[in-house]
Design an enzyme around this catalytic site. Sequence first.
Site, PDB file in Angstrom:
ATOM      1  N   ASP A 112       0.811  -1.056  -0.119  1.00  0.00           N
ATOM      2  CA  ASP A 112       0.002  -0.015   0.085  1.00  0.00           C
ATOM      3  C   ASP A 112       0.865   1.149  -0.062  1.00  0.00           C
ATOM      4  O   ASP A 112       2.039   1.124  -0.317  1.00  0.00           O
ATOM      5  CB  ASP A 112      -0.897  -0.145   1.438  1.00  0.00           C
ATOM      6  CG  ASP A 112      -2.192   0.860   0.919  1.00  0.00           C
ATOM      7  OD1 ASP A 112      -2.242   1.961   1.221  1.00  0.00           O
ATOM      8  OD2 ASP A 112      -3.191   0.143   0.633  1.00  0.00           O
ATOM      9  N   ASP A 131      -5.727   5.473  -5.455  1.00  0.00           N
ATOM     10  CA  ASP A 131      -6.666   6.043  -4.433  1.00  0.00           C
ATOM     11  C   ASP A 131      -6.580   7.602  -4.613  1.00  0.00           C
ATOM     12  O   ASP A 131      -5.485   8.351  -4.678  1.00  0.00           O
ATOM     13  CB  ASP A 131      -5.654   5.939  -3.070  1.00  0.00           C
ATOM     14  CG  ASP A 131      -6.201   6.083  -1.429  1.00  0.00           C
ATOM     15  OD1 ASP A 131      -7.454   6.878  -1.908  1.00  0.00           O
ATOM     16  OD2 ASP A 131      -5.841   5.711  -0.816  1.00  0.00           O
ATOM     17  N   ARG A 176     -13.760   0.361  -3.968  1.00  0.00           N
ATOM     18  CA  ARG A 176     -14.144   0.573  -2.350  1.00  0.00           C
ATOM     19  C   ARG A 176     -15.618   1.259  -2.412  1.00  0.00           C
ATOM     20  O   ARG A 176     -15.990   2.143  -3.034  1.00  0.00           O
ATOM     21  CB  ARG A 176     -13.130   1.488  -1.671  1.00  0.00           C
ATOM     22  CG  ARG A 176     -11.855   0.901  -1.440  1.00  0.00           C
ATOM     23  CD  ARG A 176     -12.048   0.115   0.089  1.00  0.00           C
ATOM     24  NE  ARG A 176     -12.048   1.224   0.994  1.00  0.00           N
ATOM     25  CZ  ARG A 176     -11.057   2.000   1.435  1.00  0.00           C
ATOM     26  NH1 ARG A 176     -10.036   1.664   1.107  1.00  0.00           N
ATOM     27  NH2 ARG A 176     -11.328   2.956   2.356  1.00  0.00           N
ATOM     28  N   ASP A 192     -12.138   4.234   5.372  1.00  0.00           N
ATOM     29  CA  ASP A 192     -11.345   3.119   5.644  1.00  0.00           C
ATOM     30  C   ASP A 192     -11.920   2.290   6.982  1.00  0.00           C
ATOM     31  O   ASP A 192     -12.555   3.008   7.706  1.00  0.00           O
ATOM     32  CB  ASP A 192     -10.018   3.796   6.444  1.00  0.00           C
ATOM     33  CG  ASP A 192      -9.450   4.459   5.119  1.00  0.00           C
ATOM     34  OD1 ASP A 192      -9.694   4.505   3.879  1.00  0.00           O
ATOM     35  OD2 ASP A 192      -8.195   4.789   5.368  1.00  0.00           O
TER      36      ASP A 192
HETATM   37  C1  GLA Z   1      -6.661   5.803   2.197  1.00  0.00           C
HETATM   38  C2  GLA Z   1      -6.978   4.357   1.999  1.00  0.00           C
HETATM   39  C3  GLA Z   1      -6.470   3.270   2.792  1.00  0.00           C
HETATM   40  C4  GLA Z   1      -5.031   3.391   2.553  1.00  0.00           C
HETATM   41  C5  GLA Z   1      -4.325   4.880   2.910  1.00  0.00           C
HETATM   42  C6  GLA Z   1      -2.968   5.111   2.536  1.00  0.00           C
HETATM   43  O1  GLA Z   1      -6.895   6.040   3.564  1.00  0.00           O
HETATM   44  O2  GLA Z   1      -8.289   4.305   1.884  1.00  0.00           O
HETATM   45  O3  GLA Z   1      -7.025   2.158   2.417  1.00  0.00           O
HETATM   46  O4  GLA Z   1      -4.454   3.006   1.333  1.00  0.00           O
HETATM   47  O5  GLA Z   1      -5.258   6.009   2.243  1.00  0.00           O
HETATM   48  O6  GLA Z   1      -2.515   6.009   2.730  1.00  0.00           O
END
Ligand code: GLA
Length: 522
Positions: free
Chosen positions: A211, A286, A342, A346
């Site tokens: 990530d 993202d 998504r 989160d």
């Molecule tokens: C966002 C995404 C998370 C992760 C973070 C990384 O919050 O939704 O899943 O990838 O960024 O900074």
Amino acid sequence: MRLCFAATIALIAAHSLCAADLTGKWAVTPAPPNTELAYYLAATGSTFTGYLSQGQNSLAVTDGKVDGDNVTFTLVRGDVKTIYTGKIAGETMTITVPASAGRGGGRGRGPAFGFGTPPAPNTAPAQPTQQIARRISSAVPPPMPVPPAKETLMPPAAGVKYNNLAKTPPMGWNSWNKFQARVNDQVVRDVADAMVKTGMRDAGYLYVNIDDTWEGTRDAQGNIRSNEKFPDMKTLADYVHSKGLKLGIYSSPGPKTCAGYEGSYQHEAQDAKTWAAWGIDYLKYDWCSATQVYTPDSQPGAYSKMGQALLDSGRAIVYSLCQYGQVDVGTWGANAGGNLWRTTGDISDNWVSMSNIGFNLQVGREKFAGPGHWNDPDMLEIGNGGMNDTEYRTHMSLWSLLAAPLLAGNDLRSVAPDILEILTNKEVIAIDQDAAGKQAVQVAKDGDTQVFARTLADGSVAVGLFNLGSTPVPVTAAWSALKIAGSWNARDLWAHADRGAGTDAVWANVPPHGVVLLKLTK
Ligand code: GLA
């Protein structure tokens, strides 16, 4: 530096006669990764104005006042005005950022002001944080930069062609939930080894996904490079591939990622080619700082741009959209070339977050899921310690019923046997990976109990009997709710036991926050 006024009124206390002159540039230390966060202030007597700047973005500072060592000012973020306070000691200013002040407040990571994604729901009460700003110049600052006009990007009318991947929901591991910025080359290798050793790979978990926080700077030709935590991505990909696994990576359509690292803005095709050359098999993309450069309507266009770039890279790369379910993504995600998207903010490793995402925020999205394109309620928290095994079995069961991607998010180098058993339950994984790809429907809801059901490719029906409450209760699934009739055999997929046949309903006593997951076969 102090600016003193003639002491014509001797009765005024000495501290109000000499207001510290805050004019200059005050850099916040430590700086956020790969960027600078700084206050640019211009004082007149004991008042000041200015702006807080990060990258291409600035927020106005108004109503600044100095009184002795105390400072107050207002930070303007869109319609929201937040009052900050601070203390000056020489060339250092300690600023208290109220808990209400955007990303970072109470979340324990990132700067105290932010661009991009709003913070995920956090059940812990937010706390004020402190920023240390040091004056690095006393020059009168330039005027606040005018932000660049936001671009509107439209998707191609024909859409992006399906890449033929993710016929069933992707399975693997992702570094973020457990490691955040602590992920590095060694962790990825060790996790890959562990995936083989623990049987995770053989249970179907194939993708090892890095990530955010791997990104370095660009070279003179604009090619993205990994940072010092990842000395050689190609070698790492070779290693992961040698274990029979695949390697995933992360980026943003904006100039910066959520953690402030380099994004793919204006380098989309180039980055896709670089990743393909490294041997990357999966991209999580993202939205984050893309809000700085694109209008919200641009999401389908911006995601299509990378979707096409991945196709053109010549490598089979699973494409994961991460824009928290905004702009009705289910209606266009697949057309942008997305294999998954998504659906929410989160996830956190606690019952409230997991159950809210799983039970409340997925209902009605089933029409968008199917082979090649999946709703993504976020990665698994199983094994991270914030829930008990009953709750983790609920997490695993619900995600499997929802045909969700199964991306473990725990430390597989030291996984406990009970957690491994939950993650590798083959009968449950088979529900998730069923070839028909039909996401479960919520077929009953009564107080704290819910029933989800999905029809499988062989005509059998997977049924989850859930208890969201805090005392054990019987939960019933009536054939009428399941739209079935006649005699059906029930198998309990956690007990691995056949439970006989019924003709009109099935019920089970379900523990608090628990599930009984059944497969009904004619
Ligand atoms: C966002 C995404 C998370 C992760 C973070 C990384 O919050 O939704 O899943 O990838 O960024 O900074």
